[in-house]
Design a protein around this motif. Structure first.
Motif, mmCIF file in Angstrom:
data_model
loop_
_atom_site.group_PDB
_atom_site.id
_atom_site.type_symbol
_atom_site.label_atom_id
_atom_site.label_comp_id
_atom_site.label_asym_id
_atom_site.label_seq_id
_atom_site.Cartn_x
_atom_site.Cartn_y
_atom_site.Cartn_z
ATOM 1 N N HIS A 119 -0.586 -3.263 1.939
ATOM 2 C CA HIS A 119 0.872 -3.146 1.917
ATOM 3 C C HIS A 119 1.271 -2.152 0.837
ATOM 4 O O HIS A 119 0.745 -2.177 -0.272
ATOM 5 N N ALA A 120 2.202 -1.265 1.168
ATOM 6 C CA ALA A 120 2.765 -0.322 0.205
ATOM 7 C C ALA A 120 4.237 -0.133 0.540
ATOM 8 O O ALA A 120 4.580 0.123 1.702
ATOM 9 N N ARG A 121 5.095 -0.273 -0.480
ATOM 10 C CA ARG A 121 6.533 -0.180 -0.228
ATOM 11 C C ARG A 121 7.239 0.438 -1.427
ATOM 12 O O ARG A 121 6.978 0.042 -2.565
ATOM 13 N N PHE A 154 0.651 -5.173 -7.420
ATOM 14 C CA PHE A 154 1.076 -4.467 -8.624
ATOM 15 C C PHE A 154 2.018 -3.337 -8.228
ATOM 16 O O PHE A 154 2.133 -2.982 -7.049
ATOM 17 N N THR A 155 2.681 -2.782 -9.225
ATOM 18 C CA THR A 155 3.589 -1.656 -9.018
ATOM 19 C C THR A 155 3.105 -0.477 -9.850
ATOM 20 O O THR A 155 2.737 -0.645 -11.019
ATOM 21 N N LEU A 156 3.110 0.723 -9.242
ATOM 22 C CA LEU A 156 2.767 1.944 -9.960
ATOM 23 C C LEU A 156 3.985 2.867 -10.026
ATOM 24 O O LEU A 156 4.760 2.943 -9.051
ATOM 25 N N PRO A 157 4.147 3.579 -11.137
ATOM 26 C CA PRO A 157 5.279 4.517 -11.253
ATOM 27 C C PRO A 157 4.982 5.833 -10.532
ATOM 28 O O PRO A 157 4.986 6.918 -11.131
ATOM 29 N N VAL A 158 4.744 5.711 -9.231
ATOM 30 C CA VAL A 158 4.393 6.862 -8.400
ATOM 31 C C VAL A 158 5.208 6.768 -7.109
ATOM 32 O O VAL A 158 5.290 5.688 -6.510
ATOM 33 N N PRO A 159 5.824 7.874 -6.664
ATOM 34 C CA PRO A 159 6.570 7.829 -5.398
ATOM 35 C C PRO A 159 5.656 7.451 -4.242
ATOM 36 O O PRO A 159 4.475 7.828 -4.207
ATOM 37 N N GLY A 176 -3.700 6.443 -2.742
ATOM 38 C CA GLY A 176 -4.989 6.736 -3.357
ATOM 39 C C GLY A 176 -5.070 6.210 -4.780
ATOM 40 O O GLY A 176 -6.113 5.709 -5.209
ATOM 41 N N ALA A 177 -3.958 6.309 -5.520
ATOM 42 C CA ALA A 177 -3.937 5.802 -6.889
ATOM 43 C C ALA A 177 -4.110 4.287 -6.906
ATOM 44 O O ALA A 177 -4.808 3.737 -7.760
ATOM 45 N N ALA A 178 -3.486 3.608 -5.940
ATOM 46 C CA ALA A 178 -3.613 2.150 -5.867
ATOM 47 C C ALA A 178 -5.054 1.739 -5.589
ATOM 48 O O ALA A 178 -5.583 0.807 -6.196
ATOM 49 N N LEU A 179 -5.721 2.441 -4.679
ATOM 50 C CA LEU A 179 -7.111 2.119 -4.365
ATOM 51 C C LEU A 179 -8.036 2.439 -5.538
ATOM 52 O O LEU A 179 -9.008 1.718 -5.796
#
Length: 239
Positions: A51-53, A21-26, A33-36
Motif C-alpha cells: 500500500h502506498a498513499r 511508516f511515512t516518508l517525506p517523499v512525493p 523504491g525508497a520504502a522497499l
C-alpha cells in the motif's frame, strides 16, 4: 528448553510481519523504491509493498509486508506483572471504609498541553470503559477530575491533601509524556508533600515508574477496577 517463537503470517512460524511508516517523499516510483529500501534495511527479506498513499504535501504513507529472521525467547521476556489482587467493587469499598475510616481522595488530570481526556475520563468518570464503571461510582472514593491541559503547579495546588494523583498522557511527540511526568514528580517533591502518583497512557513503558518518579504506570487496556484495586493495595491495606 527455551520457548522461542517467530511471527506468524501465512503459515506458522514463517516470520512474516506487516509494518507501516511515512516518508517525506512525493508519491511515485521513487518513493516506492525508497520504502522497499528502508524495509530491506529493517531486515525484511523479501519485502513487498502492499500500500502506498499520498499524505499531505510531499509525503507518502506505506504498508510493507515481508519476512524477518528474528525470533523471541519468551523465557527472556520481562514485563511489569500485576502484584496485587483484582478486587470487586464491593471489596474495594469495604477495604477503604474499614482501613481508612474515611473516603480515599483522588485527583486526576491531563497535564501540560495534552488535551486528550479519553483515557482519564475512562478511568474516573461514571461511564467508565469496557463495561466497568469509573472511580466516581465507588462510594468510598472522592474523585476530582480536573480535565485537560492542566499546568503542573495547578495540579499540585488542587491535590493538597489528596491520597492519590492520576495523570493521563496521550500526546507523545518528542517524549512530551515523559517530560511532563518527570516535571510532575519534581513539583510534588519540591512542595514537600507527595501523594501516591500514578501515570497512565498507551505509550508508556510500565517498567519506567521509578525512572519517572511515580509509584505506578498503567498502560493500554487498563480498566477502572485495576486502578481502584491498586489504590486499595497501596493505601487501604495493612502494610
Amino acid at each position: 528448553m527455551s520457548d522461542v517463537v517467530r511471527p506468524y503470517g501465512d503459515t506458522s512460524g514463517d516470520g512474516m510481519v506487516q509494518t507501516s511508516f511515512t516518508l517525506p517523499v512525493p508519491a511515485g516510483r521513487r518513493a516506492d523504491g525508497a520504502a522497499l529500501a528502508l524495509a530491506a534495511a529493517m531486515g525484511l527479506d523479501p519485502a513487498m509493498l502492499v500500500h502506498a498513499r499520498p499524505v499531505g504535501d510531499g509525503h507518502t504513507f506505506f504498508v510493507v509486508y515481508g519476512r524477518v529472521r528474528h525470533a523471541v525467547d519468551l523465557d527472556a521476556v520481562r514485563v511489569a506483572e500485576r502484584d496485587y489482587p483484582l478486587l470487586s467493587a464491593a471489596a474495594i469499598n469495604t477495604a477503604i471504609r474499614r482501613r481508612l475510616r474515611r473516603k480515599l481522595t483522588v485527583v486526576g488530570a491531563c497535564i501540560g498541553t495534552d488535551a486528550h481526556t479519553v483515557g482519564i475520563d475512562a478511568i474516573l468518570n461514571v461511564k467508565g470503559v469496557a463495561g466497568e464503571k469509573g472511580l466516581e461510582c465507588y462510594r468510598e472514593l472522592a474523585v476530582t477530575n480536573l480535565g485537560a491541559q492542566v499546568p503542573v503547579p495547578d495540579l499540585v495546588a488542587a491535590a493538597a491533601g489528596a491520597d492519590a494523583v492520576l495523570v493521563s498522557q496521550v500526546v507523545t511527540q518528542r517524549d512530551a509524556h515523559l517530560r511532563n511526568v518527570r516535571e510532575l514528580s519534581a513539583a510534588f517533591r519540591a512542595a514537600g508533600r507527595r501523594p501516591l502518583l500514578i501515570a497512565g497512557g498507551p505509550r508508556f513503558d510500565e517498567s519506567m515508574a521509578a525512572d519517572l518518579g511515580v509509584d505506578r504506570i498503567f498502560g493500554r487496556g487498563t480498566t477502572p477496577r485495576e486502578v481502584a484495586s491498586y489504590l486499595v493495595h497501596r493505601l487501604a491495606e495493612p502494610r
